[in-house]
Motif scaffolding. Structure first.
Motif, PDB file in Angstrom:
ATOM      1  N   GLY A 597       0.836  -1.192   0.000  1.00 43.04           N
ATOM      2  CA  GLY A 597       0.000   0.000   0.000  1.00 43.04           C
ATOM      3  C   GLY A 597       0.867   1.236   0.000  1.00 43.04           C
ATOM      4  N   TYR A 598       0.208   2.385  -0.128  1.00 45.82           N
ATOM      5  CA  TYR A 598       0.914   3.666  -0.158  1.00 45.82           C
ATOM      6  C   TYR A 598       0.405   4.506   1.019  1.00 45.82           C
ATOM      7  CZ  TYR A 598       2.114   2.104  -4.839  1.00 45.82           C
ATOM      8  OH  TYR A 598       2.583   1.369  -5.909  1.00 45.82           O
ATOM      9  N   GLY A 599       1.132   4.462   2.097  1.00 42.31           N
ATOM     10  CA  GLY A 599       0.708   5.191   3.274  1.00 42.31           C
ATOM     11  C   GLY A 599       1.545   4.804   4.472  1.00 42.31           C
ATOM     12  N   CYS A 600       1.184   5.354   5.619  1.00 44.07           N
ATOM     13  CA  CYS A 600       1.921   5.120   6.851  1.00 44.07           C
ATOM     14  C   CYS A 600       1.381   3.852   7.490  1.00 44.07           C
ATOM     15  CB  CYS A 600       1.732   6.319   7.772  1.00 44.07           C
ATOM     16  SG  CYS A 600       3.044   6.535   8.964  1.00 44.07           S
ATOM     17  N   THR A 601       2.126   2.762   7.450  1.00 40.07           N
ATOM     18  CA  THR A 601       1.621   1.453   7.862  1.00 40.07           C
ATOM     19  C   THR A 601       2.240   0.999   9.186  1.00 40.07           C
ATOM     20  OG1 THR A 601       3.272   0.445   6.392  1.00 40.07           O
ATOM     21  CG2 THR A 601       1.051   0.730   5.521  1.00 40.07           C
ATOM     22  N   THR A 602       3.252   0.153   9.103  1.00 42.20           N
ATOM     23  CA  THR A 602       3.838  -0.442  10.301  1.00 42.20           C
ATOM     24  C   THR A 602       4.371   0.609  11.266  1.00 42.20           C
ATOM     25  OG1 THR A 602       4.437  -2.375   8.991  1.00 42.20           O
ATOM     26  CG2 THR A 602       5.547  -2.121  11.105  1.00 42.20           C
ATOM     27  N   CYS A 603       4.855   1.717  10.752  1.00 43.13           N
ATOM     28  CA  CYS A 603       5.476   2.735  11.596  1.00 43.13           C
ATOM     29  C   CYS A 603       4.495   3.343  12.589  1.00 43.13           C
ATOM     30  CB  CYS A 603       6.077   3.830  10.711  1.00 43.13           C
ATOM     31  SG  CYS A 603       7.195   4.920  11.600  1.00 43.13           S
ATOM     32  N   ILE A 604       3.189   3.332  12.288  1.00 41.35           N
ATOM     33  CA  ILE A 604       2.212   3.862  13.249  1.00 41.35           C
ATOM     34  C   ILE A 604       1.389   2.753  13.896  1.00 41.35           C
ATOM     35  CG2 ILE A 604       2.008   6.104  12.158  1.00 41.35           C
ATOM     36  CD1 ILE A 604      -0.766   5.072  11.086  1.00 41.35           C
ATOM     37  N   GLY A 605       1.803   1.511  13.702  1.00 39.39           N
ATOM     38  CA  GLY A 605       1.087   0.417  14.326  1.00 39.39           C
ATOM     39  C   GLY A 605       0.070  -0.258  13.430  1.00 39.39           C
ATOM     40  N   ASN A 606      -0.022   0.168  12.180  1.00 38.27           N
ATOM     41  CA  ASN A 606      -0.934  -0.480  11.235  1.00 38.27           C
ATOM     42  C   ASN A 606      -0.244  -1.656  10.544  1.00 38.27           C
ATOM     43  OD1 ASN A 606      -3.024   1.199  11.831  1.00 38.27           O
ATOM     44  ND2 ASN A 606      -2.857   2.482  10.016  1.00 38.27           N
ATOM     45  N   SER A 607       0.417  -2.471  11.356  1.00 36.82           N
ATOM     46  CA  SER A 607       1.173  -3.611  10.825  1.00 36.82           C
ATOM     47  C   SER A 607       0.291  -4.805  10.528  1.00 36.82           C
ATOM     48  CB  SER A 607       2.270  -4.014  11.815  1.00 36.82           C
ATOM     49  OG  SER A 607       1.727  -4.195  13.110  1.00 36.82           O
ATOM     50  N   GLY A 608      -0.964  -4.764  10.990  1.00 38.71           N
ATOM     51  CA  GLY A 608      -1.860  -5.887  10.765  1.00 38.71           C
ATOM     52  C   GLY A 608      -1.554  -7.049  11.686  1.00 38.71           C
ATOM     53  N   GLU A 609      -2.382  -8.078  11.596  1.00 39.02           N
ATOM     54  CA  GLU A 609      -2.224  -9.224  12.470  1.00 39.02           C
ATOM     55  C   GLU A 609      -1.098 -10.147  11.995  1.00 39.02           C
ATOM     56  OE1 GLU A 609      -3.725  -9.687  15.306  1.00 39.02           O
ATOM     57  OE2 GLU A 609      -4.871  -7.830  15.060  1.00 39.02           O
ATOM     58  N   LEU A 610      -0.446 -10.781  12.943  1.00 37.98           N
ATOM     59  CA  LEU A 610       0.491 -11.854  12.624  1.00 37.98           C
ATOM     60  C   LEU A 610      -0.297 -13.152  12.434  1.00 37.98           C
ATOM     61  CD1 LEU A 610       3.275 -11.121  15.274  1.00 37.98           C
ATOM     62  CD2 LEU A 610       3.354 -10.617  12.830  1.00 37.98           C
ATOM     63  N   ASP A 611       0.313 -14.110  11.781  1.00 33.10           N
ATOM     64  CA  ASP A 611      -0.326 -15.413  11.619  1.00 33.10           C
ATOM     65  C   ASP A 611      -0.631 -16.005  13.004  1.00 33.10           C
ATOM     66  OD1 ASP A 611      -0.696 -17.708   9.394  1.00 33.10           O
ATOM     67  OD2 ASP A 611       0.034 -18.613  11.272  1.00 33.10           O
ATOM     68  N   GLU A 612      -1.755 -16.699  13.114  1.00 25.05           N
ATOM     69  CA  GLU A 612      -2.182 -17.242  14.409  1.00 25.05           C
ATOM     70  C   GLU A 612      -1.133 -18.164  15.030  1.00 25.05           C
ATOM     71  OE1 GLU A 612      -5.994 -19.055  14.331  1.00 25.05           O
ATOM     72  OE2 GLU A 612      -7.028 -17.274  13.586  1.00 25.05           O
ATOM     73  N   SER A 613      -0.457 -18.926  14.198  1.00 24.28           N
ATOM     74  CA  SER A 613       0.559 -19.834  14.739  1.00 24.28           C
ATOM     75  C   SER A 613       1.729 -19.068  15.334  1.00 24.28           C
ATOM     76  CB  SER A 613       1.054 -20.789  13.644  1.00 24.28           C
ATOM     77  OG  SER A 613       1.687 -20.065  12.589  1.00 24.28           O
ATOM     78  N   VAL A 614       2.105 -17.954  14.705  1.00 22.88           N
ATOM     79  CA  VAL A 614       3.187 -17.112  15.224  1.00 22.88           C
ATOM     80  C   VAL A 614       2.740 -16.435  16.511  1.00 22.88           C
ATOM     81  CG1 VAL A 614       4.664 -15.130  14.747  1.00 22.88           C
ATOM     82  CG2 VAL A 614       4.127 -16.738  12.913  1.00 22.88           C
ATOM     83  N   THR A 615       1.519 -15.928  16.504  1.00 22.63           N
ATOM     84  CA  THR A 615       0.964 -15.283  17.693  1.00 22.63           C
ATOM     85  C   THR A 615       0.965 -16.229  18.887  1.00 22.63           C
ATOM     86  OG1 THR A 615      -0.438 -13.806  16.386  1.00 22.63           O
ATOM     87  CG2 THR A 615      -1.111 -14.214  18.654  1.00 22.63           C
ATOM     88  N   SER A 616       0.530 -17.447  18.655  1.00 23.46           N
ATOM     89  CA  SER A 616       0.467 -18.429  19.743  1.00 23.46           C
ATOM     90  C   SER A 616       1.861 -18.780  20.247  1.00 23.46           C
ATOM     91  CB  SER A 616      -0.242 -19.699  19.266  1.00 23.46           C
ATOM     92  OG  SER A 616      -1.579 -19.415  18.904  1.00 23.46           O
ATOM     93  N   ALA A 617       2.813 -18.958  19.331  1.00 18.31           N
ATOM     94  CA  ALA A 617       4.175 -19.309  19.731  1.00 18.31           C
ATOM     95  C   ALA A 617       4.791 -18.220  20.597  1.00 18.31           C
ATOM     96  CB  ALA A 617       5.033 -19.549  18.497  1.00 18.31           C
ATOM     97  N   ILE A 618       4.534 -16.955  20.263  1.00 18.73           N
ATOM     98  CA  ILE A 618       5.082 -15.838  21.045  1.00 18.73           C
ATOM     99  C   ILE A 618       4.409 -15.779  22.410  1.00 18.73           C
ATOM    100  CG2 ILE A 618       5.284 -13.324  21.185  1.00 18.73           C
ATOM    101  CD1 ILE A 618       5.422 -13.286  18.107  1.00 18.73           C
ATOM    102  N   SER A 619       3.093 -15.809  22.418  1.00 14.34           N
ATOM    103  CA  SER A 619       2.337 -15.620  23.662  1.00 14.34           C
ATOM    104  C   SER A 619       2.517 -16.783  24.632  1.00 14.34           C
ATOM    105  CB  SER A 619       0.848 -15.442  23.340  1.00 14.34           C
ATOM    106  OG  SER A 619       0.628 -14.335  22.493  1.00 14.34           O
ATOM    107  N   GLU A 620       2.442 -17.994  24.130  1.00 20.30           N
ATOM    108  CA  GLU A 620       2.492 -19.161  25.014  1.00 20.30           C
ATOM    109  C   GLU A 620       3.882 -19.406  25.590  1.00 20.30           C
ATOM    110  OE1 GLU A 620       0.966 -22.333  22.664  1.00 20.30           O
ATOM    111  OE2 GLU A 620      -1.035 -21.421  22.452  1.00 20.30           O
ATOM    112  N   ASN A 621       4.910 -18.901  24.903  1.00 19.62           N
ATOM    113  CA  ASN A 621       6.281 -19.129  25.365  1.00 19.62           C
ATOM    114  C   ASN A 621       6.963 -17.862  25.881  1.00 19.62           C
ATOM    115  OD1 ASN A 621       6.939 -22.108  24.419  1.00 19.62           O
ATOM    116  ND2 ASN A 621       5.810 -21.133  22.744  1.00 19.62           N
ATOM    117  N   ASP A 622       6.202 -16.773  25.929  1.00 16.52           N
ATOM    118  CA  ASP A 622       6.732 -15.491  26.412  1.00 16.52           C
ATOM    119  C   ASP A 622       8.033 -15.119  25.692  1.00 16.52           C
ATOM    120  OD1 ASP A 622       6.626 -13.191  27.922  1.00 16.52           O
ATOM    121  OD2 ASP A 622       7.739 -14.046  29.601  1.00 16.52           O
ATOM    122  N   ILE A 623       7.973 -15.181  24.363  1.00 19.81           N
ATOM    123  CA  ILE A 623       9.140 -14.876  23.533  1.00 19.81           C
ATOM    124  C   ILE A 623       9.274 -13.365  23.343  1.00 19.81           C
ATOM    125  CG2 ILE A 623      10.084 -15.072  21.186  1.00 19.81           C
ATOM    126  CD1 ILE A 623      10.404 -17.622  22.779  1.00 19.81           C
TER     127      ILE A 623
END
Length: 794
Positions: A597-623
């Motif tokens: 896209g053409y705009g201010c994305t990740t830099c302002i927090g509009n990075s979107g969701e991570l894949d559910e498997s990545v989210t779970s791996a980070i959260s469940e293991n406190d990575i």
């Protein structure tokens, strides 16, 4: 703290009021005033336009007029003086000549004729002006041109001329910027206020069409796009469709405003980041309005408005009330700033990028202390920097704390103006005017010494590759020290440079399945790699450098792990054109850096969701997961709720860290990965030389790209064009809307104002500690259920 303009202070100090009916005014353009004198009442001729004035929240009952006229009716200065007496004083003021009429000078064209007239600083014959920093000269010219001995007085002019002495005393001056810049998040409230003013005009029995901005206002829709779809050829289209679904009401409202209000340009979504569009297209550098020439200056409702300082345009970010005041022609009240002179010498070494330079400068200035000050760059080293490099440094002014990081106009600026499609005549006018008014720097000529409040200097040859993080932009880390710094962060107590991970847990491995494939995360694993933000996507050298890194890595057999969310959000359509022209976009795509896209994305927090498997791996293991982005801010909680370590890096280094998959690496000693030959591939193997980058820039960045991109800037988005909005003078408020409501400030307004009243029962809402940001309490992106913002709101 916001300082109110002086008329507001006078208003607040009054005890009685006199009435003034809006029906006494009707809008008459300067060109038609004399022609219609016989048919338009005298009051109507003089009171050219009525606007409800600036402080919509604290000065509910103040009124205003078209302040472009030096003979403006002093409606704001309500006091106990009878109306007719005020009227006679006003007549006396309007009949007097401009206090600085004697310095108005014609500006001849090189080939004959004149460009127009201007208020000449040399004509003042004051030797103090020769020692003024260039940034202060812009304030001085504005004060002289707008001097009416009411809003701007001769004493104000003298304060600026005597800057060497008065800047030490925290004196207050008025400043009238030439234009206002808005983006869609912070710009909506301003347009809402204008719309409600129109309703009030109608309710008071007058013409609502009189409510318009009195200076040019440009609004760029760039903060609404989110990286929902990445690593896809269709990412731009799919993300834009989601953007329009989420923001249909907001976009329709802004589109209505673009046609309802005069003097307002709205640049549609999908056009680019506000600051790069400002740099490449909106920036005038010098205005020529009705034959009067004056320097471009701008205030914007985004803190990184300072990027335009790299073009020699004085600009900085302000709050919404200040922006609205400027829109309605009111002067901004500001403390006459000190100016830090930052001398640059030498030349950047091979392999060092503009990002490395700006992170170094940011650290130096943060340490020096520049809050509330201007920073002005000078010295022969400035001539070695491209305009894009300068804009990168200027953009980061909020991060090093300065009001402005200013680069005066020189030959490099003129070359950039030609590159970006400004006409030869326009560039000639700009150079001729700035030379004539002592605002142009020619490094081929002896430089006259200027006075500065304090001094810094940097040899560009001493700058080394670096990144910044893990939680603040001014925490610079030399690249060669990154691995050691990361391990120190794991050990340190929780803070700006610490995560307090116990030793026995620092080598933890979180294994998971990503789309059927085995994957694993460790502390420091990169899960977001984003080339984003105007800080770097305005700079062809680092963007094309990133493409060369991707190409070399691909040819050697390196690939980015599929679970890393990679993205590329260019600052304008021009970037796409030169990446395609160079043939490097396909290599970025192969590494997952598809355009999203053409705009201010990740830099302002509009990075979107991570894949559910990545989210779970980070959260469940406190990575302690990491994000690496080419942005300007990496405060905790800003990029993504699950990336506690966030590093700012140049676009080429973003690609390199994505290939490595971790920030826990020493690029000098450890390979990024194993190539198709079975051998280790190091950073030096894929890093392009400065000569390689320069050759690609020379052959790929062409003037026609800028011209074709901006020719249809307001009509190039089919989704925007299809938005149906009424062609009405007044906005139709939707009582069921959860986003846009008619504000209450003017609903019960009467012709006769009630006068000032006290503030009762005011109290502190929240009291924060150091470095608490809006990213903690009101993030621009999604609010994670475990974030501080969610906890406060619940």
């Amino acid at each position: 703290m916001y300082c109110r303009p002086r008329f507001a202070s006078r208003l607040a100090s009054t005890t009685t009021t006199a009435s003034f009916s809006p029906s006494m005014c009707s809008t008459v353009s300067p060109s038609s005033a004399s022609a219609s004198a016989s048919s338009v009442p005298f009051w109507s001729q003089k009171c050219r336009s009525l606007s409800f004035s600036y402080s919509l929240r604290s000065l509910r009952w103040s009124h205003g007029v078209d302040w472009r006229s030096t003979g403006s009716l002093r409606v704001q200065a309500w006091n106990s003086v009878p109306v007719m007496e005020r009227f006679h004083r006003w007549i006396a003021t309007t009949s007097s000549e401009h206090p600085f009429k004697g310095v108005v000078t014609s500006l001849p064209k090189p080939g004959g004729g004149v460009f127009g007239k201007f208020y000449s600083l040399p004509a003042l014959n004051d030797p103090r002006i020769d020692r003024l920093p260039y940034s202060i000269r812009i304030l001085l010219e504005s004060a002289i041109r707008n001097c009416d001995n009411f809003q701007v007085t001769k004493d104000d002019v003298e304060k600026i001329v005597d800057w060497e002495n008065t800047s030490l005393k925290q004196v207050e001056i008025p400043f009238k910027p030439a234009r206002v810049l808005l983006q869609d998040f912070t710009g909506v409230p301003a347009v809402v206020d204008l719309a409600s003013m129109r309703d009030a005009m109608k309710n008071l029995g007058n013409d609502p069409k009189k409510i318009n901005p009195l200076v040019p206002v440009d609004l760029v829709v760039d903060h609404s796009v989110q990286v929902d779809v990445a690593r896809s050829e269709n990412a731009v289209q799919e993300n834009m469709e989601l953007e329009f679904q989420r923001n249909k009401e907001r976009f329709a409202f802004l589109k209505w405003g673009s046609s309802a209000f005069h003097n307002m340009l709205v640049v549609p979504p999908g056009s680019g980041i506000v600051h790069q569009v400002n740099l490449e297209y909106l920036g005038r550098v010098v205005f020529n309005t009705d034959g009067t020439l004056y320097p471009d200056s701008v205030v914007g409702t985004d803190s990184h408005t300072t990027m335009i300082d790299g073009l020699g345009v004085a600009g900085w970010g302000v709050g919404g009330i200040e922006a609205e005041a400027a829109m309605l022609g009111q002067p901004m009240s500001m403390v006459l700033p000190g100016v830090v002179g930052f001398k640059l010498s030498g030349k950047l070494c091979d392999g060092v990028t503009a990002t490395d330079l700006v992170l170094t400068v940011t650290q130096m200035l943060r340490k020096h202390g520049v809050v509330g000050k201007f920073v002005e760059f000078y010295g022969e080293g400035v001539g070695e920097l491209s305009l894009a490099d300068r804009a990168t440094i200027a953009n980061m002014s909020p991060e090093y704390g300065a009001t402005m990081g200013f680069f005066p106009v020189d030959h490099v600026t003129l070359q950039y103006l030609k590159l970006t499609g400004r006409s030869d005549e326009t560039v000639s006018m700009i150079e001729t005017y700035l030379r004539a008014n002592k605002m142009f720097v020619d490094y081929n000529e002896p430089q006259q010494e200027r006075a500065y409040s304090s001094y810094l200097q940097l040899d560009l040859a001493e700058v080394e590759p670096c990144i910044s993080g893990p939680k603040r932009p001014h925490d610079r880390v030399p690249l060669k020290e990154m691995k050691a710094d990361w391990h120190a962060c794991l050990d340190n107590n929780v803070g700006f440079k610490g995560f307090a991970v116990p030793k026995e847990e620092q080598n933890k491995v979180a294994k998971f399945i990503f789309h059927g494939l085995p994957a694993e995360l460790r502390h420091g694993s990169v899960v977001i790699a984003a080339i984003t933000s105007c800080t770097n996507t305005s700079n062809p050298s680092v963007m094309l450098g990133a493409g060369l890194v991707a190409k070399k890595a691909y040819e050697l057999g390196l690939e980015v792990k599929p679970w890393i969310k990679t993205s590329l959000a260019p600052g304008s359509g021009v970037v796409t054109k030169y990446l395609l022209q160079s043939g490097l976009q396909k290599y970025l795509n192969q590494q997952g850096f598809n355009i999203v896209g053409y705009g201010c994305t990740t830099c302002i927090g509009n990075s979107g969701e991570l894949d559910e498997s990545v989210t779970s791996a980070i959260s469940e293991n406190d990575i302690i997961a990491a994000a690496v982005l080419s942005g300007n801010r990496n405060f905790e909680g800003r990029v993504h709720p699950l990336t506690r370590a966030n590093y700012l890096a140049s676009p080429p280094l973003v690609v390199a860290y994505a290939l490595a998959g971790t920030v826990d690496i020493d690029f000098e000693k450890e390979p990024i990965g194993t190539g198709k030959s079975g051998n280790g591939v190091y950073l030096k193997d894929i890093w392009p030389s400065n000569e390689e980058i320069a050759q690609v820039v020379q052959s790929s960045v062409l003037p026609d790209m800028f011209k074709s991109t901006y020719e249809a800037i307001t009509k190039g988005n089919p989704m925007w064009n299809q938005l149906s909005v009424p062609a009405s003078t007044l906005y139709s408020w939707d009582p069921n809307s959860t986003y846009i409501h008619e504000p209450p400030y003017f609903k019960n307004m009467t012709v006769e104002p009630p006068g000032p009243h006290g503030v009762k029962d005011a109290y502190c809402l929240l009291n924060f500690g150091d470095s608490i940001t809006t990213d903690h309490i009101s993030p621009a992106g999604s609010i994670h259920k475990d974030s501080p913002a969610a906890k406060v709101s619940s």
